[in-house]
Design a protein around this motif. Structure first.
Motif, PDB file in Angstrom:
ATOM      1  N   HIS A  11     -26.157 -36.538 -19.253  1.00 57.10           N
ATOM      2  CA  HIS A  11     -26.035 -35.080 -19.167  1.00 57.10           C
ATOM      3  C   HIS A  11     -27.209 -34.482 -18.392  1.00 57.10           C
ATOM      4  CE1 HIS A  11     -26.202 -30.903 -20.706  1.00 57.10           C
ATOM      5  NE2 HIS A  11     -24.883 -30.999 -20.610  1.00 57.10           N
ATOM      6  N   LEU A  14     -27.110 -34.781 -14.465  1.00 55.98           N
ATOM      7  CA  LEU A  14     -26.145 -34.034 -13.668  1.00 55.98           C
ATOM      8  C   LEU A  14     -26.819 -32.898 -12.913  1.00 55.98           C
ATOM      9  CD1 LEU A  14     -23.188 -33.717 -16.179  1.00 55.98           C
ATOM     10  CD2 LEU A  14     -23.312 -35.191 -14.169  1.00 55.98           C
ATOM     11  N   ALA A  15     -26.360 -32.665 -11.700  1.00 55.70           N
ATOM     12  CA  ALA A  15     -26.905 -31.581 -10.879  1.00 55.70           C
ATOM     13  C   ALA A  15     -26.101 -30.290 -11.064  1.00 55.70           C
ATOM     14  CB  ALA A  15     -26.891 -31.999  -9.413  1.00 55.70           C
ATOM     15  N   ILE A  16     -25.145 -30.303 -11.994  1.00 53.54           N
ATOM     16  CA  ILE A  16     -24.319 -29.130 -12.264  1.00 53.54           C
ATOM     17  C   ILE A  16     -24.394 -28.790 -13.747  1.00 53.54           C
ATOM     18  CG2 ILE A  16     -22.722 -29.595 -10.378  1.00 53.54           C
ATOM     19  CD1 ILE A  16     -20.764 -30.702 -12.507  1.00 53.54           C
ATOM     20  N   HIS A  17     -23.969 -27.580 -14.087  1.00 55.48           N
ATOM     21  CA  HIS A  17     -23.944 -27.173 -15.489  1.00 55.48           C
ATOM     22  C   HIS A  17     -22.765 -27.847 -16.188  1.00 55.48           C
ATOM     23  CE1 HIS A  17     -24.161 -24.817 -19.113  1.00 55.48           C
ATOM     24  NE2 HIS A  17     -22.871 -24.556 -18.969  1.00 55.48           N
ATOM     25  N   ALA A  18     -23.015 -28.356 -17.377  1.00 55.99           N
ATOM     26  CA  ALA A  18     -21.959 -28.930 -18.214  1.00 55.99           C
ATOM     27  C   ALA A  18     -22.283 -28.591 -19.659  1.00 55.99           C
ATOM     28  CB  ALA A  18     -21.898 -30.452 -18.032  1.00 55.99           C
ATOM     29  N   LEU A  33     -16.380 -32.349 -18.496  1.00 58.58           N
ATOM     30  CA  LEU A  33     -16.438 -31.382 -17.410  1.00 58.58           C
ATOM     31  C   LEU A  33     -15.254 -31.640 -16.509  1.00 58.58           C
ATOM     32  CD1 LEU A  33     -17.675 -33.127 -14.753  1.00 58.58           C
ATOM     33  CD2 LEU A  33     -19.679 -32.990 -16.182  1.00 58.58           C
ATOM     34  N   ARG A  34     -15.091 -30.830 -15.487  1.00 65.23           N
ATOM     35  CA  ARG A  34     -14.005 -31.022 -14.523  1.00 65.23           C
ATOM     36  C   ARG A  34     -14.594 -31.273 -13.148  1.00 65.23           C
ATOM     37  NH1 ARG A  34      -9.021 -30.647 -16.419  1.00 65.23           N
ATOM     38  NH2 ARG A  34      -8.785 -29.566 -18.400  1.00 65.23           N
ATOM     39  N   ASP A  35     -14.010 -32.233 -12.436  1.00 62.27           N
ATOM     40  CA  ASP A  35     -14.467 -32.513 -11.077  1.00 62.27           C
ATOM     41  C   ASP A  35     -13.916 -31.430 -10.143  1.00 62.27           C
ATOM     42  OD1 ASP A  35     -11.860 -33.162 -10.321  1.00 62.27           O
ATOM     43  OD2 ASP A  35     -12.250 -35.292 -10.085  1.00 62.27           O
ATOM     44  N   PRO A  36     -14.295 -31.438  -8.870  1.00 59.84           N
ATOM     45  CA  PRO A  36     -13.843 -30.380  -7.954  1.00 59.84           C
ATOM     46  C   PRO A  36     -12.320 -30.267  -7.819  1.00 59.84           C
ATOM     47  CG  PRO A  36     -15.706 -31.519  -7.013  1.00 59.84           C
ATOM     48  CD  PRO A  36     -15.308 -32.291  -8.248  1.00 59.84           C
TER      49      PRO A  36
END
Length: 49
Positions: A11, A14-18, A33-36
């Motif tokens: 966690h 990760l470079a994104i919010h989750a 989380l969801r991928d693009p």
């Protein structure tokens, strides 16, 4: 589903919010989380208990 040895470390990496990992009643720690493309990706760590 991606099984990891340390869900908290995964966690943090990760470079994104989750959403933060949660502990389930059935013996795991997990977050999703969801991928693009919108596909759900779940990280799972089994915990002793």
């Amino acid at each position: 589903m991606i099984e990891v040895a340390d869900v908290d470390a995964a966690h943090r990496a990760l470079a994104i919010h989750a959403p933060p990992p949660i502990t389930t009643s059935w013996g795991s720690r997990t977050f999703s989380l969801r991928d693009p493309d919108g596909t759900a990706v779940c990280y799972l760590q089994w915990v002793a208990g």
